[in-house]
Design a protein around this motif. Structure first.
Motif, PDB file in Angstrom:
ATOM      1  N   ALA A  90       0.826  -1.204   0.000  1.00 30.08           N
ATOM      2  CA  ALA A  90       0.000   0.000   0.000  1.00 30.08           C
ATOM      3  C   ALA A  90       0.862   1.255   0.000  1.00 30.08           C
ATOM      4  O   ALA A  90       0.585   2.214  -0.734  1.00 30.08           O
ATOM      5  N   MET A  91       1.893   1.258   0.823  1.00 29.43           N
ATOM      6  CA  MET A  91       2.799   2.398   0.891  1.00 29.43           C
ATOM      7  C   MET A  91       3.445   2.654  -0.474  1.00 29.43           C
ATOM      8  O   MET A  91       3.534   3.798  -0.941  1.00 29.43           O
ATOM      9  N   SER A  92       3.849   1.576  -1.140  1.00 29.83           N
ATOM     10  CA  SER A  92       4.533   1.702  -2.426  1.00 29.83           C
ATOM     11  C   SER A  92       3.570   2.128  -3.522  1.00 29.83           C
ATOM     12  O   SER A  92       3.935   2.899  -4.422  1.00 29.83           O
ATOM     13  N   ALA A  93       2.344   1.637  -3.482  1.00 26.65           N
ATOM     14  CA  ALA A  93       1.352   2.030  -4.480  1.00 26.65           C
ATOM     15  C   ALA A  93       1.052   3.524  -4.388  1.00 26.65           C
ATOM     16  O   ALA A  93       0.916   4.215  -5.407  1.00 26.65           O
ATOM     17  N   VAL A  94       0.932   4.041  -3.172  1.00 26.77           N
ATOM     18  CA  VAL A  94       0.684   5.467  -2.989  1.00 26.77           C
ATOM     19  C   VAL A  94       1.872   6.278  -3.504  1.00 26.77           C
ATOM     20  O   VAL A  94       1.695   7.317  -4.163  1.00 26.77           O
ATOM     21  N   ARG A  95       3.076   5.812  -3.262  1.00 30.11           N
ATOM     22  CA  ARG A  95       4.266   6.525  -3.747  1.00 30.11           C
ATOM     23  C   ARG A  95       4.262   6.602  -5.274  1.00 30.11           C
ATOM     24  O   ARG A  95       4.539   7.655  -5.866  1.00 30.11           O
ATOM     25  N   ALA A  96       3.923   5.480  -5.918  1.00 28.24           N
ATOM     26  CA  ALA A  96       3.868   5.469  -7.381  1.00 28.24           C
ATOM     27  C   ALA A  96       2.771   6.398  -7.899  1.00 28.24           C
ATOM     28  O   ALA A  96       2.957   7.104  -8.899  1.00 28.24           O
ATOM     29  N   ALA A  97       1.617   6.400  -7.219  1.00 28.98           N
ATOM     30  CA  ALA A  97       0.520   7.270  -7.643  1.00 28.98           C
ATOM     31  C   ALA A  97       0.889   8.739  -7.512  1.00 28.98           C
ATOM     32  O   ALA A  97       0.564   9.557  -8.390  1.00 28.98           O
ATOM     33  N   ARG A  98       1.565   9.090  -6.450  1.00 27.79           N
ATOM     34  CA  ARG A  98       1.986  10.476  -6.269  1.00 27.79           C
ATOM     35  C   ARG A  98       2.985  10.887  -7.345  1.00 27.79           C
ATOM     36  O   ARG A  98       2.919  11.995  -7.895  1.00 27.79           O
ATOM     37  N   LYS A 102      -8.647   8.407   1.786  1.00 23.56           N
ATOM     38  CA  LYS A 102      -8.946   7.072   2.302  1.00 23.56           C
ATOM     39  C   LYS A 102     -10.242   7.137   3.107  1.00 23.56           C
ATOM     40  O   LYS A 102     -10.754   8.224   3.375  1.00 23.56           O
ATOM     41  N   PHE A 103     -10.727   5.969   3.526  1.00 21.44           N
ATOM     42  CA  PHE A 103     -12.011   5.901   4.208  1.00 21.44           C
ATOM     43  C   PHE A 103     -11.837   5.547   5.680  1.00 21.44           C
ATOM     44  O   PHE A 103     -11.008   4.698   6.036  1.00 21.44           O
ATOM     45  N   ASP A 104     -12.650   6.181   6.497  1.00 16.23           N
ATOM     46  CA  ASP A 104     -12.632   5.914   7.924  1.00 16.23           C
ATOM     47  C   ASP A 104     -12.962   4.436   8.171  1.00 16.23           C
ATOM     48  O   ASP A 104     -13.949   3.909   7.657  1.00 16.23           O
ATOM     49  N   GLY A 105     -12.106   3.761   8.937  1.00 12.46           N
ATOM     50  CA  GLY A 105     -12.307   2.355   9.233  1.00 12.46           C
ATOM     51  C   GLY A 105     -11.617   1.413   8.274  1.00 12.46           C
ATOM     52  O   GLY A 105     -11.555   0.216   8.534  1.00 12.46           O
ATOM     53  N   HIS A 106     -11.097   1.931   7.162  1.00  9.98           N
ATOM     54  CA  HIS A 106     -10.353   1.085   6.234  1.00  9.98           C
ATOM     55  C   HIS A 106      -8.881   1.078   6.637  1.00  9.98           C
ATOM     56  O   HIS A 106      -8.298   2.127   6.910  1.00  9.98           O
ATOM     57  N   TYR A 107      -8.309  -0.103   6.650  1.00 15.61           N
ATOM     58  CA  TYR A 107      -6.936  -0.272   7.130  1.00 15.61           C
ATOM     59  C   TYR A 107      -6.041  -0.674   5.968  1.00 15.61           C
ATOM     60  O   TYR A 107      -6.320  -1.645   5.260  1.00 15.61           O
ATOM     61  N   HIS A 108      -4.979   0.083   5.783  1.00 16.36           N
ATOM     62  CA  HIS A 108      -4.054  -0.180   4.679  1.00 16.36           C
ATOM     63  C   HIS A 108      -2.632  -0.394   5.189  1.00 16.36           C
ATOM     64  O   HIS A 108      -1.664  -0.057   4.513  1.00 16.36           O
ATOM     65  N   GLY A 109      -2.533  -0.961   6.373  1.00 18.33           N
ATOM     66  CA  GLY A 109      -1.222  -1.171   6.962  1.00 18.33           C
ATOM     67  C   GLY A 109      -0.824  -0.013   7.844  1.00 18.33           C
ATOM     68  O   GLY A 109      -1.545   0.977   7.992  1.00 18.33           O
ATOM     69  N   HIS A 110       0.364  -0.121   8.443  1.00 18.27           N
ATOM     70  CA  HIS A 110       0.745   0.856   9.455  1.00 18.27           C
ATOM     71  C   HIS A 110       1.775   1.876   8.976  1.00 18.27           C
ATOM     72  O   HIS A 110       2.483   2.481   9.772  1.00 18.27           O
ATOM     73  N   ALA A 111       1.850   2.093   7.655  1.00 19.10           N
ATOM     74  CA  ALA A 111       2.667   3.202   7.160  1.00 19.10           C
ATOM     75  C   ALA A 111       2.100   4.512   7.693  1.00 19.10           C
ATOM     76  O   ALA A 111       0.879   4.686   7.782  1.00 19.10           O
ATOM     77  N   ASP A 112       2.984   5.432   8.048  1.00 22.12           N
ATOM     78  CA  ASP A 112       2.565   6.659   8.726  1.00 22.12           C
ATOM     79  C   ASP A 112       1.442   7.387   7.997  1.00 22.12           C
ATOM     80  O   ASP A 112       0.436   7.783   8.603  1.00 22.12           O
ATOM     81  N   LEU A 113       1.581   7.586   6.696  1.00 21.49           N
ATOM     82  CA  LEU A 113       0.613   8.424   5.984  1.00 21.49           C
ATOM     83  C   LEU A 113      -0.773   7.807   5.937  1.00 21.49           C
ATOM     84  O   LEU A 113      -1.773   8.504   5.747  1.00 21.49           O
ATOM     85  N   LEU A 114      -0.867   6.479   6.125  1.00 20.64           N
ATOM     86  CA  LEU A 114      -2.153   5.802   6.031  1.00 20.64           C
ATOM     87  C   LEU A 114      -2.728   5.425   7.388  1.00 20.64           C
ATOM     88  O   LEU A 114      -3.835   4.895   7.465  1.00 20.64           O
ATOM     89  N   LEU A 115      -1.999   5.722   8.451  1.00 19.95           N
ATOM     90  CA  LEU A 115      -2.472   5.367   9.781  1.00 19.95           C
ATOM     91  C   LEU A 115      -3.289   6.525  10.347  1.00 19.95           C
ATOM     92  O   LEU A 115      -2.931   7.150  11.340  1.00 19.95           O
ATOM     93  N   ALA A 116      -4.384   6.795   9.669  1.00 21.80           N
ATOM     94  CA  ALA A 116      -5.278   7.872  10.074  1.00 21.80           C
ATOM     95  C   ALA A 116      -6.681   7.307  10.191  1.00 21.80           C
ATOM     96  O   ALA A 116      -7.276   6.917   9.199  1.00 21.80           O
TER      97      ALA A 116
END
Length: 431
Positions: free
Chosen positions: A125-133, A143-157
Motif C-alpha cells: 500500500a505504501m509503495s502504491a501510494v508513492r507510485a501514484a503520487r 482514504k475511508f474511515d475504518g479502512h486499514y491499509h497497513g501501518h505506514a505513517d501516511l495511512l495510519l489515520a
C-alpha cells in the motif's frame, strides 16, 4: 463441547511473553484486549482446526486473517515449501518462481499489467501510494474511515482493525505533517466523495479503498458505489487504488474488481498469494508502474521481496485451488456458517446481522444493515466479547475483535460447519 477448557500453558507463556514483547504479542489484536480470557498460544494447525499448547482443538474461522484458503498445512503447500527450502530459502536474485506467480496473478487480475512483489500488505500500500503520487505529481490521498491499509505513517489515520480495537483513531509517533495530505472520509457516502474531490480534486493523487471492507468487520459497498469512485477519480485525474490484501481471491477468484466489474488503476495484494508465508504485491497500469525503479525514478526495494519460499507456497496454493474447486467449497462453507450464526441468534432472540461474500463472512450485534465505520461502532461490543468466550469453551475460534471479518477454507467441510453450527446455537442460547 462445553467442558472446562484448560489454558494453563497459554497463561504461562503469555506472562512470559509480556516481559519480552509489547503486550506479549507480535500484532496487537492477538492480545485479546477486546475479548475475555487469555490469548491461546498455538502449537499447530490441522486443516480447519487450531490446536493450542494446552491440547485444545478449535474450529478456526481466523485462518491467519485470510491467507489459508486451503486450511492449515495443506499437503500441496507444505510439500512445495519443503522442496524449495532444500534448494535455498533466499537468493537476493531473481528466480523463475517470481515469473510464474506473476503470470498466475495477472491471469486473475488483468488490470495488473505490471506488478512488483514485496513482503507485506503494508509495504504494498505504501509503495502504491508513492507510485501514484509520482505519476500524478500530486500529494494528497483520500482514504475511508475504518479502512486499514497497513501501518505506514501516511495511512495510519482513523484506521480500522487492530487500531480501532485499541481505540486509537491515530497513532502517537506519527507526525501531523505526515498525515496532513491524507484526507479521511466516511465509507459508502457518495456526497462526501464528491465534496472532497470538488474541493481538492486538483491536488489528489489517489483514492485508496478496501472495495469490500474487512478490517472493520465485513461491510459491502452500496450498489454502484465503486463505479462512482471510478467515475469521480477519472474525472479529476486521480488514480483509483484497490487494497485487496484481504479480499483478494477471497470474495471472488478475481477479487472485488471482478466481482463488481470495476477496473482500478493500481491494486495491492497479499495474504493468499503467499500461501501463508509473508508476502505482498502491488501493480496496475503499465504507464504508472514503469516509474518504479529500475525502469523509473520511484525507489522501492526489499531484500526478501520475491522470496522463493513465499513464491513456491503461493504457486502451490493457487494451483491446488484451480485443480480441486477449493474456492467453491470454501464459499459454501462461508455461506452456511453465516446462516448458522443468523439462525442461532434468531432462535435466542439476539439482534444480529450477518453477511457472507465469497469465502468470507461476518456478523454484528445490531438490528440493521451497516455501511460505515460509524455504523459499525453502534454494535454491541460487550456481547461480542461474551460470545467469543462462550465459543472458545465450545471449541470455535473467532477473530478476537468485533472489527474483523471471518474466513473459511476448503477444509471447512459440511460436517465441520455442522459442528460449528451446534456450538453457535449453544453459545447464543447461553448469552
Amino acid at each position: 463441547m462445553t467442558d472446562t477448557v484448560s489454558t494453563a500453558r497459554s497463561e504461562d507463556l503469555f506472562a512470559e511473553a509480556q516481559g519480552l514483547m509489547p503486550g506479549g504479542v507480535s500484532s496487537p489484536v492477538r492480545a485479546f484486549k477486546s475479548v475475555s480470557g487469555v490469548p491461546r498460544f498455538i502449537e499447530r494447525g490441522e486443516g480447519p482446526y487450531l490446536v493450542d499448547v494446552d491440547g485444545n482443538r478449535y474450529i478456526d474461522y481466523v485462518l491467519s486473517f485470510g491467507p489459508l484458503l486451503l486450511g492449515h498445512a495443506p499437503d500441496a503447500v507444505t510439500q512445495a515449501i519443503t522442496e524449495q527450502a532444500a534448494k535455498g530459502t533466499s537468493y537476493g536474485a531473481p528466480s523463475p518462481l517470481e515469473v510464474r506467480l506473476a503470470h498466475q496473478i495477472q491471469d486473475r487480475y488483468p488490470s495488473m499489467e505490471r506488478l512488483r512483489f514485496v513482503n507485506s500488505g503494508t509495504e504494498g500500500a505504501m509503495s502504491a501510494v508513492r507510485a501514484a503520487r509520482a505519476f500524478t505529481g500530486r500529494n494528497k490521498v483520500v482514504k475511508f474511515d475504518g479502512h486499514y491499509h497497513g501501518h505506514a505513517d501516511l495511512l495510519l489515520a482513523k484506521a480500522g482493525s487492530g487500531v480501532a480495537t485499541l481505540g486509537l483513531p491515530d497513532s502517537p509517533g506519527v507526525p501531523a505533517a505526515v498525515t496532513a495530505d491524507t484526507l479521511v472520509i466516511p465509507f459508502n457516502d457518495e456526497a462526501a466523495v464528491r465534496e472532497v474531490f470538488e474541493r481538492e480534486g486538483s491536488e489528489i493523487a489517489a483514492l485508496l479503498v478496501e472495495p469490500i471492507a474487512g478490517n472493520m468487520g465485513l461491510v459491502r459497498p452500496r450498489d454502484g458505489y465503486l463505479q462512482m469512485l471510478r467515475e469521480v477519480t477519472e474525472t479529476h485525474g486521480a488514480l483509483l487504488v484497490f487494497d485487496e490484501v484481504m479480499v483478494g481471491f477471497r470474495v471472488h477468484p478475481g477479487g472485488a474488481q471482478a466481482l463488481y466489474d470495476v477496473t482500478p488503476d493500481l491494486t495491492v495484494l497479499g495474504k493468499v498469494i503467499g500461501g501463508g508465508l509473508p508476502v505482498g504485491a502491488y501493480g496496475g497500469r503499465a504507464d504508472v508502474m514503469k516509474l518504479v525503479a529500475p525502469d523509473g525514478p520511484v525507489y522501492q526495494a526489499g531484500t526478501l521481496s520475491g522470496n522463493p519460499l513465499a513464491m513456491a507456497a503461493g504457486l502451490a496454493l493457487l494451483g491446488e485451488v484451480d485443480a480441486t474447486g477449493a474456492w467453491e467449497a470454501a464459499a459454501e462453507a462461508a455461506r452456511t456458517t453465516a446462516e448458522a450464526v443468523q439462525s442461532a441468534a434468531d432462535a435466542a432472540g439476539v439482534p444480529v446481522v450477518t453477511d457472507a461474500v465469497g469465502t468470507m463472512f461476518g456478523f454484528f450485534f445490531n438490528d440493521r444493515s451497516l455501511f460505515s465505520f460509524e455504523d459499525v461502532q453502534t454494535s454491541d461490543k460487550a456481547a461480542f466479547s461474551r460470545l467469543h468466550g462462550l465459543l472458545l469453551e465450545r471449541r470455535v475460534y473467532l477473530p478476537p475483535s468485533p472489527f474483523e471479518a471471518c474466513f473459511t477454507s476448503s477444509a471447512h467441510t459440511p460436517d465441520v460447519v455442522e459442528t460449528a453450527a451446534e456450538a453457535f446455537q449453544s453459545a447464543f442460547a447461553a448469552l
